[in-house]
Design a protein around this motif. Structure first.
Motif, PDB file in Angstrom:
ATOM      1  N   ALA A  83       0.602  -1.069  -0.169  1.00 57.32           N
ATOM      2  CA  ALA A  83      -0.080  -0.328   0.174  1.00 57.32           C
ATOM      3  C   ALA A  83       0.588   1.285  -0.012  1.00 57.32           C
ATOM      4  O   ALA A  83       0.307   2.359  -0.318  1.00 57.32           O
ATOM      5  CB  ALA A  83      -0.831   0.103   1.229  1.00 57.32           C
ATOM      6  N   THR A  84       2.322   1.249   0.443  1.00 57.24           N
ATOM      7  CA  THR A  84       3.054   2.296   0.278  1.00 57.24           C
ATOM      8  C   THR A  84       3.984   2.222  -0.842  1.00 57.24           C
ATOM      9  O   THR A  84       4.764   0.942  -0.716  1.00 57.24           O
ATOM     10  CB  THR A  84       3.864   2.587   1.671  1.00 57.24           C
ATOM     11  N   PRO A  85       4.087   2.864  -1.534  1.00 59.23           N
ATOM     12  CA  PRO A  85       5.058   2.638  -2.808  1.00 59.23           C
ATOM     13  C   PRO A  85       6.430   3.012  -2.296  1.00 59.23           C
ATOM     14  O   PRO A  85       6.991   3.999  -1.619  1.00 59.23           O
ATOM     15  CB  PRO A  85       4.770   3.816  -3.857  1.00 59.23           C
ATOM     16  N   VAL A  86       7.316   2.050  -2.427  1.00 58.45           N
ATOM     17  CA  VAL A  86       8.747   1.873  -1.937  1.00 58.45           C
ATOM     18  C   VAL A  86       9.514   1.955  -3.083  1.00 58.45           C
ATOM     19  O   VAL A  86       9.287   1.060  -4.103  1.00 58.45           O
ATOM     20  CB  VAL A  86       9.103   0.811  -0.983  1.00 58.45           C
ATOM     21  N   ARG A  87      10.389   2.842  -3.321  1.00 54.30           N
ATOM     22  CA  ARG A  87      11.185   2.857  -4.339  1.00 54.30           C
ATOM     23  C   ARG A  87      12.773   2.297  -3.940  1.00 54.30           C
ATOM     24  O   ARG A  87      13.137   2.865  -2.806  1.00 54.30           O
ATOM     25  CB  ARG A  87      11.406   4.131  -5.177  1.00 54.30           C
ATOM     26  N   THR A  88      13.288   1.520  -4.876  1.00 52.77           N
ATOM     27  CA  THR A  88      14.694   1.256  -4.520  1.00 52.77           C
ATOM     28  C   THR A  88      15.724   2.294  -4.880  1.00 52.77           C
ATOM     29  O   THR A  88      15.384   3.110  -5.829  1.00 52.77           O
ATOM     30  CB  THR A  88      15.117  -0.073  -5.164  1.00 52.77           C
ATOM     31  N   HIS A  92      15.182   4.837  -8.207  1.00 52.33           N
ATOM     32  CA  HIS A  92      15.326   6.394  -8.069  1.00 52.33           C
ATOM     33  C   HIS A  92      16.610   7.034  -9.000  1.00 52.33           C
ATOM     34  O   HIS A  92      16.431   7.959  -9.673  1.00 52.33           O
ATOM     35  CB  HIS A  92      15.861   6.900  -6.633  1.00 52.33           C
ATOM     36  N   ALA A  93      17.668   6.225  -9.102  1.00 54.55           N
ATOM     37  CA  ALA A  93      18.592   6.627 -10.020  1.00 54.55           C
ATOM     38  C   ALA A  93      18.247   6.477 -11.511  1.00 54.55           C
ATOM     39  O   ALA A  93      18.337   7.469 -12.350  1.00 54.55           O
ATOM     40  CB  ALA A  93      19.881   5.535  -9.787  1.00 54.55           C
ATOM     41  N   THR A  94      17.505   5.455 -11.854  1.00 55.80           N
ATOM     42  CA  THR A  94      16.873   5.294 -13.324  1.00 55.80           C
ATOM     43  C   THR A  94      15.903   6.354 -13.550  1.00 55.80           C
ATOM     44  O   THR A  94      15.904   6.972 -14.571  1.00 55.80           O
ATOM     45  CB  THR A  94      16.069   3.994 -13.323  1.00 55.80           C
ATOM     46  N   LYS A  95      15.176   6.838 -12.506  1.00 52.66           N
ATOM     47  CA  LYS A  95      14.277   8.147 -12.844  1.00 52.66           C
ATOM     48  C   LYS A  95      15.093   9.190 -12.935  1.00 52.66           C
ATOM     49  O   LYS A  95      14.671   9.966 -13.918  1.00 52.66           O
ATOM     50  CB  LYS A  95      13.227   7.917 -11.697  1.00 52.66           C
TER      51      LYS A  95
END
Length: 158
Positions: A83-88, A92-95
């Motif tokens: 339910a909580t979006p967690v980014r690795t 983050h680096a790819t974005k």
């Protein structure tokens, strides 16, 4: 009511995170007392600094029973971790690289993208190392990497 997110669940063990109450020692002290009263709970371990709650419970008590008790006692509502979006870090680096790639392409009128910029940088470094006499390892490695970028999809595409 605050939200608690299931971090992991095993038979007789449930770990939750309550991010909005992180560092709230008073909340977690009161929570420890209330959760200790939950039928089937054998141990409550809390870390206010991380917002973590570890509950050990009897085999006949399910994690759903504990969650139901917490919601009925108005302690917290339990939600799955998804339910909580967690980014690795990689996400983050790819974005960030994709955003930089779009900006670079726009600023250069479509002439240069991130892949071609890396290619030019690596070729330049290879030439620099070759001029310094570092031909075998650094120059060849950088030139090899530069060549491998040509036609590859290593750098984020739009």
């Amino acid at each position: 009511m605050v939200s608690a997110f299931v971090v992991h669940e095993l038979a007789g063990r449930l770990r939750l995170r309550i991010p909005e109450k992180r560092n709230d020692s008073a909340f977690f002290a009161a929570l420890a007392e209330r959760l200790a009263e939950c039928p089937g709970v054998t141990s409550v371990k809390l870390n206010a600094f991380t917002g973590s709650v570890l509950l050990l419970h009897a085999a006949e008590t399910s994690a759903s029973d504990v969650a139901r008790y917490a919601e009925q006692a108005a302690l917290f509502s339990v939600k799955p971790l998804s339910a909580t979006p967690v980014r690795t870090l990689g996400q983050h680096a790819t974005k960030g690289l994709n955003a930089f790639d779009r900006s670079l392409t726009t600023a250069s009128g479509g002439l240069v993208d991130l892949q071609s910029a890396f290619f030019l940088l690596l070729v330049g470094l290879a030439v620099y190392q070759a001029r310094r006499g570092q031909i075998l390892v650094p120059a060849v490695s950088m030139l090899w990497e530069a060549i491998s970028l040509v036609g590859s999809d290593k750098i984020g595409k739009h």
